[in-house]
Design a protein around this motif. Structure first.
Motif, PDB file in Angstrom:
ATOM      1  N   ALA A  71      78.660  79.860  95.938  1.00 64.35           N
ATOM      2  CA  ALA A  71      79.298  80.487  95.460  1.00 64.35           C
ATOM      3  C   ALA A  71      79.853  81.049  97.134  1.00 64.35           C
ATOM      4  O   ALA A  71      81.375  81.384  97.113  1.00 64.35           O
ATOM      5  CB  ALA A  71      79.412  82.535  95.312  1.00 64.35           C
ATOM      6  N   ALA A 115      82.506  86.747  97.397  1.00 61.98           N
ATOM      7  CA  ALA A 115      80.637  86.004  96.323  1.00 61.98           C
ATOM      8  C   ALA A 115      79.541  86.488  96.043  1.00 61.98           C
ATOM      9  O   ALA A 115      78.861  87.956  96.826  1.00 61.98           O
ATOM     10  CB  ALA A 115      80.714  85.246  97.740  1.00 61.98           C
ATOM     11  N   CYS A 118      80.566  79.891  89.566  1.00 61.07           N
ATOM     12  CA  CYS A 118      80.425  78.711  90.888  1.00 61.07           C
ATOM     13  C   CYS A 118      78.849  78.052  90.811  1.00 61.07           C
ATOM     14  O   CYS A 118      78.224  78.219  89.775  1.00 61.07           O
ATOM     15  CB  CYS A 118      80.519  79.225  92.299  1.00 61.07           C
ATOM     16  N   SER A 172      75.473  86.035  94.431  1.00 62.60           N
ATOM     17  CA  SER A 172      75.250  84.569  94.579  1.00 62.60           C
ATOM     18  C   SER A 172      73.889  85.136  93.610  1.00 62.60           C
ATOM     19  O   SER A 172      72.983  84.916  94.102  1.00 62.60           O
ATOM     20  CB  SER A 172      74.760  83.790  95.774  1.00 62.60           C
ATOM     21  N   PRO A 205      80.532  75.419  85.903  1.00 64.12           N
ATOM     22  CA  PRO A 205      81.413  76.008  86.689  1.00 64.12           C
ATOM     23  C   PRO A 205      83.476  75.855  86.662  1.00 64.12           C
ATOM     24  O   PRO A 205      83.098  74.857  85.750  1.00 64.12           O
ATOM     25  CB  PRO A 205      80.834  75.026  87.844  1.00 64.12           C
ATOM     26  N   GLY A 206      84.199  76.448  86.874  1.00 63.11           N
ATOM     27  CA  GLY A 206      85.516  76.565  86.388  1.00 63.11           C
ATOM     28  C   GLY A 206      85.394  77.294  85.774  1.00 63.11           C
ATOM     29  O   GLY A 206      86.416  77.349  84.826  1.00 63.11           O
ATOM     30  N   VAL A 234      82.542  78.542  98.138  1.00 64.63           N
ATOM     31  CA  VAL A 234      84.335  78.445  97.217  1.00 64.63           C
ATOM     32  C   VAL A 234      84.228  79.127  97.472  1.00 64.63           C
ATOM     33  O   VAL A 234      86.198  79.056  97.440  1.00 64.63           O
ATOM     34  CB  VAL A 234      83.506  77.888  95.391  1.00 64.63           C
ATOM     35  N   ASP A 250      75.800  81.301  89.904  1.00 65.89           N
ATOM     36  CA  ASP A 250      77.420  82.007  91.852  1.00 65.89           C
ATOM     37  C   ASP A 250      78.727  82.418  90.976  1.00 65.89           C
ATOM     38  O   ASP A 250      78.504  81.409  89.380  1.00 65.89           O
ATOM     39  CB  ASP A 250      76.878  81.166  92.295  1.00 65.89           C
ATOM     40  N   ALA A 251      78.713  83.726  91.513  1.00 63.09           N
ATOM     41  CA  ALA A 251      80.327  83.601  90.487  1.00 63.09           C
ATOM     42  C   ALA A 251      81.008  84.110  92.004  1.00 63.09           C
ATOM     43  O   ALA A 251      80.966  84.788  92.692  1.00 63.09           O
ATOM     44  CB  ALA A 251      80.390  84.729  89.906  1.00 63.09           C
ATOM     45  N   TYR A 284      84.446  74.102  91.837  1.00 62.87           N
ATOM     46  CA  TYR A 284      83.725  74.872  92.604  1.00 62.87           C
ATOM     47  C   TYR A 284      82.370  74.578  92.002  1.00 62.87           C
ATOM     48  O   TYR A 284      81.558  75.569  91.818  1.00 62.87           O
ATOM     49  CB  TYR A 284      83.847  75.801  89.945  1.00 62.87           C
ATOM     50  N   GLU A 285      81.962  73.921  91.887  1.00 70.36           N
ATOM     51  CA  GLU A 285      80.307  72.868  91.785  1.00 70.36           C
ATOM     52  C   GLU A 285      79.748  73.025  93.075  1.00 70.36           C
ATOM     53  O   GLU A 285      78.969  72.489  93.376  1.00 70.36           O
ATOM     54  CB  GLU A 285      80.506  71.663  90.937  1.00 70.36           C
ATOM     55  N   ARG A 286      79.838  73.914  93.662  1.00 65.69           N
ATOM     56  CA  ARG A 286      79.173  74.481  94.701  1.00 65.69           C
ATOM     57  C   ARG A 286      78.783  76.195  95.106  1.00 65.69           C
ATOM     58  O   ARG A 286      79.502  76.788  94.492  1.00 65.69           O
ATOM     59  CB  ARG A 286      80.311  74.347  95.813  1.00 65.69           C
TER      60      ARG A 286
END
Length: 199
Positions: free
Chosen positions: A17, A46, A91, A48, A72-73, A20, A98-99, A13-15
């Motif tokens: 949105a 996404a 994310c 952002s 994230p996560g 991901v 971001d999600a 998740y550490e990217r």
């Protein structure tokens, strides 16, 4: 969690949105609260941070959107129209906002339990329509505001897992149900799936 697949790790998740989101399509959203209900993710959008006019995080953290800012996560759950819950996978690095909105699922386990949950509210309960929208899927899986901020990576109740299934025919298009940021191609869905919320 009594499910064979392992939850996706925090690093997944550490990217951003938009990276991901397409990778979440095909994964399984699992809720185990004593009764396991699971659905394959077939549609996502996404959102952002400050550069996205449609994102809840565009103006910074508030009491409502705090979970969207990480880590994230986690799960960001919010109420729309004062009636329906929507669930998002958070994310990016913590603090970004971001999600990925989980828009639709294909039910794969606990279908009877999902149907019963939808029927109690008087909603349609046909299999194709069971989780074909962000509010429908949260209702079917029993996800609500109490799950806001929960950790999807631990497998403790709610998780997104990878069982190796890959989508065939992924469509990338503009987001729906919003009035701003309508030109961004930040929605992905499985073309052949009858469970998608809207074509």
């Amino acid at each position: 969690m009594a499910f064979a697949a392992v939850p996706l790790p925090p690093g997944f998740y550490e990217r951003p949105a938009i990276e991901v989101a397409p990778d979440l399509v095909g994964k399984l959203l699992v809720h185990d609260d004593g009764t396991i209900r699971a659905g394959r993710i077939v549609e996502v959008e996404a959102y952002s941070g400050s550069g996205d006019p449609a994102a809840h995080s565009r103006s910074g953290p508030t009491a409502r959107n705090a979970s969207m800012f990480g880590p994230p996560g986690r799960l960001y759950v919010y109420l729309i129209y004062g009636l329906h819950w929507c669930a998002n996978a958070v994310c990016g690095p913590a603090g970004v906002g971001d999600a990925v909105l989980l828009r639709a699922l294909e039910p794969v386990r606990g279908v009877e339990a999902m149907t019963a949950r939808r029927r109690r509210s008087g909603r349609s309960v046909g299999c194709a329509d069971l989780c074909s929208g962000p509010a429908k899927l949260t209702e079917a899986l029993g996800v609500d505001g109490t799950h806001d901020g929960c950790d999807l990576t631990t497998g403790d109740g709610l998780a997104i897992v990878d069982d190796g299934w890959l989508p065939d025919g992924l469509v990338n298009t503009t987001r729906i149900g919003i009035s701003r940021g309508t030109d961004l191609l930040w929605r992905w869905y499985v073309d052949a799936s009858p469970h998608v919320s809207r074509r």
